[in-house]
Design a protein around this motif. Structure first.
Motif, PDB file in Angstrom:
ATOM      1  N   TRP A  19      -5.622  -4.270   3.430  1.00 48.93           N
ATOM      2  CA  TRP A  19      -4.426  -3.716   4.057  1.00 48.93           C
ATOM      3  C   TRP A  19      -4.313  -2.214   3.782  1.00 48.93           C
ATOM      4  O   TRP A  19      -3.992  -1.428   4.676  1.00 48.93           O
ATOM      5  CB  TRP A  19      -3.191  -4.452   3.539  1.00 48.93           C
ATOM      6  CG  TRP A  19      -1.906  -3.877   4.046  1.00 48.93           C
ATOM      7  CD1 TRP A  19      -1.371  -4.017   5.280  1.00 48.93           C
ATOM      8  CD2 TRP A  19      -1.024  -3.029   3.308  1.00 48.93           C
ATOM      9  NE1 TRP A  19      -0.193  -3.315   5.371  1.00 48.93           N
ATOM     10  CE2 TRP A  19       0.036  -2.699   4.167  1.00 48.93           C
ATOM     11  CE3 TRP A  19      -1.028  -2.521   2.018  1.00 48.93           C
ATOM     12  CZ2 TRP A  19       1.080  -1.879   3.773  1.00 48.93           C
ATOM     13  CZ3 TRP A  19       0.020  -1.715   1.625  1.00 48.93           C
ATOM     14  CH2 TRP A  19       1.053  -1.399   2.489  1.00 48.93           C
ATOM     15  N   GLY A  22      -6.626  -0.181   5.925  1.00 50.90           N
ATOM     16  CA  GLY A  22      -6.112  -0.003   7.279  1.00 50.90           C
ATOM     17  C   GLY A  22      -4.984   1.017   7.356  1.00 50.90           C
ATOM     18  O   GLY A  22      -4.867   1.751   8.334  1.00 50.90           O
ATOM     19  N   VAL A  25      -6.248   5.035   6.853  1.00 49.00           N
ATOM     20  CA  VAL A  25      -7.403   5.383   7.677  1.00 49.00           C
ATOM     21  C   VAL A  25      -7.506   6.903   7.878  1.00 49.00           C
ATOM     22  O   VAL A  25      -8.595   7.438   8.106  1.00 49.00           O
ATOM     23  CB  VAL A  25      -7.340   4.616   9.023  1.00 49.00           C
ATOM     24  CG1 VAL A  25      -6.248   5.148   9.923  1.00 49.00           C
ATOM     25  CG2 VAL A  25      -8.675   4.633   9.710  1.00 49.00           C
TER      26      VAL A  25
END
Length: 96
Positions: A19, A22, A25
């Protein structure tokens, strides 16, 4: 029970790191520099989080699964101590 707690902690840490990867990024262009300068620190933090999760899951499992074990063992001890116990086959093998 320890293996189950460690497995659950590893899965939770993996999901947390996935998580975070993500969400962060935007830091991808700087990942080589970040891991070179702060890799040991990030690994240490991940290890500490893993151990804390492992301890948390282990304590929850002990509370959940071993809640009535003392009462159940006392009942079994009293049952084995009676003369008309259902487990008469174990009588010669018990050191009472």
């Amino acid at each position: 029970m320890i293996a189950n707690a460690a497995f659950l902690a590893a899965v939770t840490l993996f999901l947390l790191l996935a998580w975070l990867a993500g969400e962060l990024v935007f830091l991808a262009p700087y990942k080589a520099s970040l891991f070179r300068q702060h890799g040991w620190f990030m690994g240490g933090v991940a290890l500490i989080v893993f151990f804390n999760l492992c301890a948390l899951y282990y304590s929850v499992a002990r509370w959940l699964f071993l809640r009535d074990s003392g009462r159940k063992l006392l009942h079994l001890d009293r049952q084995l101590g009676t003369s008309d116990a259902a487990l008469d086959d174990l009588g010669p093998h018990l050191d009472v």
